[in-house]
Design a protein around this motif. Structure first.
Motif, short mmCIF file in Angstrom:
data_model
loop_
_atom_site.label_atom_id
_atom_site.label_comp_id
_atom_site.label_asym_id
_atom_site.label_seq_id
_atom_site.Cartn_x
_atom_site.Cartn_y
_atom_site.Cartn_z
N PHE A 39 0.83 -1.21 0.00
CA PHE A 39 0.00 0.00 0.00
C PHE A 39 0.87 1.26 0.00
O PHE A 39 0.64 2.18 -0.79
CB PHE A 39 -0.92 -0.01 1.21
CG PHE A 39 -1.71 1.26 1.39
CD1 PHE A 39 -2.79 1.54 0.57
CD2 PHE A 39 -1.34 2.18 2.36
CE1 PHE A 39 -3.50 2.73 0.73
CE2 PHE A 39 -2.04 3.35 2.52
CZ PHE A 39 -3.12 3.64 1.70
N LEU A 40 1.86 1.31 0.89
CA LEU A 40 2.71 2.51 0.97
C LEU A 40 3.52 2.70 -0.30
O LEU A 40 3.60 3.82 -0.83
CB LEU A 40 3.62 2.40 2.19
CG LEU A 40 2.95 2.43 3.56
CD1 LEU A 40 3.97 2.27 4.68
CD2 LEU A 40 2.18 3.73 3.75
N GLY A 41 4.13 1.63 -0.80
CA GLY A 41 4.97 1.76 -1.99
C GLY A 41 4.18 2.19 -3.21
O GLY A 41 4.59 3.11 -3.93
N ASN A 42 3.04 1.57 -3.45
CA ASN A 42 2.24 1.94 -4.62
C ASN A 42 1.57 3.30 -4.45
O ASN A 42 1.35 4.02 -5.44
CB ASN A 42 1.19 0.87 -4.88
CG ASN A 42 1.78 -0.43 -5.40
OD1 ASN A 42 2.27 -0.49 -6.53
ND2 ASN A 42 1.75 -1.46 -4.59
N PHE A 68 -2.13 1.71 -8.85
CA PHE A 68 -3.47 1.87 -8.26
C PHE A 68 -4.20 0.53 -8.19
O PHE A 68 -4.89 0.25 -7.20
CB PHE A 68 -4.28 2.87 -9.10
CG PHE A 68 -5.68 3.07 -8.61
CD1 PHE A 68 -5.94 3.81 -7.48
CD2 PHE A 68 -6.75 2.48 -9.28
CE1 PHE A 68 -7.25 4.00 -7.02
CE2 PHE A 68 -8.05 2.66 -8.84
CZ PHE A 68 -8.30 3.42 -7.71
N SER A 69 -4.08 -0.29 -9.23
CA SER A 69 -4.72 -1.61 -9.18
C SER A 69 -4.13 -2.47 -8.08
O SER A 69 -4.85 -3.22 -7.42
CB SER A 69 -4.59 -2.30 -10.54
OG SER A 69 -3.23 -2.61 -10.83
N ASP A 70 -2.83 -2.34 -7.84
CA ASP A 70 -2.20 -3.08 -6.74
C ASP A 70 -2.67 -2.56 -5.38
O ASP A 70 -2.81 -3.33 -4.43
CB ASP A 70 -0.68 -2.99 -6.85
CG ASP A 70 -0.13 -3.80 -8.01
OD1 ASP A 70 -0.83 -4.73 -8.45
OD2 ASP A 70 0.99 -3.51 -8.47
N ILE A 71 -2.91 -1.24 -5.28
CA ILE A 71 -3.43 -0.68 -4.03
C ILE A 71 -4.81 -1.24 -3.73
O ILE A 71 -5.11 -1.66 -2.61
CB ILE A 71 -3.48 0.86 -4.13
CG1 ILE A 71 -2.07 1.44 -4.12
CG2 ILE A 71 -4.28 1.45 -2.95
CD1 ILE A 71 -2.04 2.95 -4.35
N ASN A 317 6.42 -4.69 -7.50
CA ASN A 317 6.46 -3.60 -8.47
C ASN A 317 7.07 -2.30 -7.93
O ASN A 317 7.96 -1.73 -8.57
CB ASN A 317 5.06 -3.34 -9.03
CG ASN A 317 4.64 -4.42 -10.00
OD1 ASN A 317 5.46 -5.20 -10.49
ND2 ASN A 317 3.35 -4.51 -10.28
N PRO A 318 6.59 -1.74 -6.79
CA PRO A 318 7.19 -0.48 -6.33
C PRO A 318 8.67 -0.59 -5.99
O PRO A 318 9.42 0.38 -6.14
CB PRO A 318 6.36 -0.12 -5.08
CG PRO A 318 5.72 -1.39 -4.66
CD PRO A 318 5.50 -2.18 -5.90
N ILE A 319 9.11 -1.76 -5.54
CA ILE A 319 10.54 -1.95 -5.27
C ILE A 319 11.33 -1.85 -6.56
O ILE A 319 12.42 -1.24 -6.60
CB ILE A 319 10.77 -3.30 -4.57
CG1 ILE A 319 10.11 -3.30 -3.19
CG2 ILE A 319 12.25 -3.61 -4.45
CD1 ILE A 319 10.22 -4.63 -2.46
N LYS A 327 14.23 8.76 -11.62
CA LYS A 327 13.31 9.86 -11.29
C LYS A 327 12.36 9.46 -10.17
O LYS A 327 12.03 10.28 -9.30
CB LYS A 327 12.53 10.28 -12.53
CG LYS A 327 13.38 11.03 -13.56
CD LYS A 327 12.53 11.52 -14.71
CE LYS A 327 13.36 12.31 -15.71
NZ LYS A 327 12.54 12.83 -16.83
N PHE A 328 11.88 8.22 -10.19
CA PHE A 328 11.03 7.76 -9.10
C PHE A 328 11.80 7.70 -7.79
O PHE A 328 11.29 8.04 -6.73
CB PHE A 328 10.45 6.39 -9.43
CG PHE A 328 9.20 6.45 -10.26
CD1 PHE A 328 8.05 7.06 -9.77
CD2 PHE A 328 9.16 5.92 -11.53
CE1 PHE A 328 6.90 7.13 -10.52
CE2 PHE A 328 8.01 5.98 -12.30
CZ PHE A 328 6.88 6.59 -11.80
#
Length: 369
Positions: A39-42, A68-71, A317-319, A327-328
Motif C-alpha cells: 500500500f505505501l509503496g504503490n 493503483f490496481s495493486d493498491i 512492483n514499487p521496489i 526519477k522515481f
C-alpha cells in the motif's frame, strides 16, 4: 467421512486444514506486513505522478494505473485473505465471497492489461520505430482496459458455486472458483486463464523476443561502424567528416546505457509477472477441472503458496520502480523526512528530454541504439 468424490477423508479430524495454527497465524501476520509495504509503496508511485506534472508522461500514467490496481488489491482482497488464513474460516458471508472473487480478478486483469500495453508500446518504439503513445492516448487505453477487465471479471459474481474456507472437507485460503462440472463454469475459467496469463504472456514474450533481436542487430551495427575507420586508407575531406560523425564513443555509451536500463526494467516486470501468476493460474484451472485435486489434502497448502506468489507482485512492483527508475527514486526521497534520510540529496545535471523512438535509431551520421 465421504467428501462426494467416492473417497473417504482422513479419520483424524474431518474438516481441518493440514497446516498448524501457529503457521497459519504467522502467514497471516506476514501478509499484513505485505499489505502495508504494498500500500505505501504503490501510494507513493501514484502521489509522484499526481503531484508532479513533469512525471505525467504516457508511460508514467500507465505505471501509476498499475500501482493503483495493486493498491485496490491490497485493500479489498488481501486483508480478508489474511483473516481467513488466521481463522481457517470465511466469516464474511457468501455474498461478499462472490464479490471478493470478482474484485480479485478485476484488479488482476487491470494490472495485466497495463503490462501488456507497456510491452506493446516498447515493441512499437524499438522494433517498429513508432512512438505513438501520448498521454491522451494512454488515458484512453487505461479507461478501455478498466472497462474490459470489468466485463471479463463480472460473470464470476453471479451464478457460480463458490468454494469457501471451511465448507465441508474443502479448505481454501480465500474464496475461489471451486470444482464444477458445468460447461459454462469451465468455459469461463478457461477464459479467465487465457485473459489473465496465457494471452498476455504470449504477446509479451513475442514482443520481447523481437526487441532483443532488434537490440542485438543494432548493437552489431554500432560495433561494425566503430571498427570501420581503423581499416580504411586515407580519405578525402567529405569522407573524413562522415567518419567523425561515426566516431562518437561517448554518445554510444550514453544511449546504450539508457536503452539497456529502460528495457531491462520492463523485462524485469515481465519476469515478475510470469513467476507470480503462472502457479495461481494453473492451480485455478486444476481446482475447477479436477475433482481429485480440489478435494485432496494437498489443495490447501498448494493454493496458499500460489496465492502468496500472486499477491507478492503488489510488493514487487514499487521496489522495482525505486531500484531501476532514477526519477522515481529521487521523487521518493521527497516523501521521506529529512531526519530519516541516510544520505543528503545530491544535485544532478538536468538533461534534455528526447523522444523515446530517437534513442533506438541508427543513422549514417550518428550511431545511437
Amino acid at each position: 467421512m465421504d467428501n462426494g468424490s467416492g473417497t473417504t477423508s482422513p479419520p483424524s479430524e474431518p474438516g481441518t486444514p493440514l497446516i498448524s495454527v501457529t503457521l497459519r497465524v504467522t502467514l497471516a501476520a506476514i501478509m499484513i506486513f505485505m499489505i502495508t509495504i504494498g500500500f505505501l509503496g504503490n501510494s507513493i508511485v501514484c502521489l509522484i505522478v499526481y503531484q508532479k506534472p513533469a512525471m505525467r508522461s504516457a508511460i508514467n500514467l500507465l505505471l501509476a494505473t498499475l500501482a493503483f490496481s495493486d493498491i485496490m488489491l491490497s485493500l479489498l482482497c488481501m486483508p480478508f485473505t489474511a483473516v481467513t488464513l488466521g481463522n481457517a474460516d470465511w466469516s464474511f458471508g457468501s455474498g461478499f465471497c462472490r464479490a471478493s472473487i470478482m474484485l480479485y480478478w478485476l484488479f488482476v486483469l487491470e494490472g495485466v492489461s497495463i503490462l501488456l500495453i507497456i510491452s506493446v508500446d516498447r515493441f512499437l518504439i524499438i522494433v517498429q520505430r513508432q512512438d505513438k503513445l501520448t498521454p491522451h492516448r494512454a488515458k484512453v487505453l487505461i479507461a478501455g482496459s478498466w472497462l474490459l477487465s470489468l466485463c471479463v471479471s463480472l460473470p464470476s459474481i453471479v451464478g457460480w458455486r463458490t468454494g469457501t474456507a471451511g465448507v465441508g472437507d474443502v479448505w481454501v485460503p480465500q474464496c475461489v472458483l471451486g470444482y464444477s462440472e458445468s460447461v459454462a463454469d469451465r468455459a469461463y475459467t478457461v477464459l479467465l486463464a487465457v485473459a489473465v496469463f496465457f494471452a498476455p504472456f504470449s504477446v509479451m514474450l513475442y514482443s520481447y523476443m523481437c526487441i532483443l533481436n532488434t537490440v542485438r542487430r543494432n548493437t552489431l551495427r554500432v560495433h561494425s561502424h566503430a571498427s570501420e575507420p581503423s581499416c580504411l586508407p586515407a580519405l578525402n575531406q567529405v569522407s573524413k567528416m562522415r567518419l567523425i560523425g561515426l566516431q562518437r564513443p561517448p554518445q554510444i555509451k550514453v544511449d546504450m546505457s539508457f536503452k539497456t536500463r529502460a528495457f531491462t526494467t520492463i523485462l524485469i516486470l515481465f519476469v515478475g509477472f510470469s513467476v507470480c501468476w503462472l502457479p495461481y493460474t494453473v492451480v485455478s484451472l486444476l481446482a475447477v477441472f479436477s475433482r481429485q485435486f480440489y478435494y485432496s489434502p494437498a489443495f490447501y497448502p498448494i493454493s496458499i503458496g500460489a496465492l502468496w506468489l500472486s499477491y507478492l507482485k503488489t510488493v514487487f512492483n514499487p521496489i522495482i520502480y525505486c531500484w531501476r527508475i532514477r526519477k522515481f527514486r529521487e521523487a521518493c526521497q521527497e516523501f521521506v523526512p529529512k531526519s530519516c534520510r541516510l544520505c543528503p540529496r545530491m544535485g544532478s545535471r538536468s538533461r534534455r528530454r528526447v523522444r523515446p523512438s530517437n534513442i533506438y535509431v541508427c543513422s549514417e551520421t550518428q550511431s545511437a541504439v
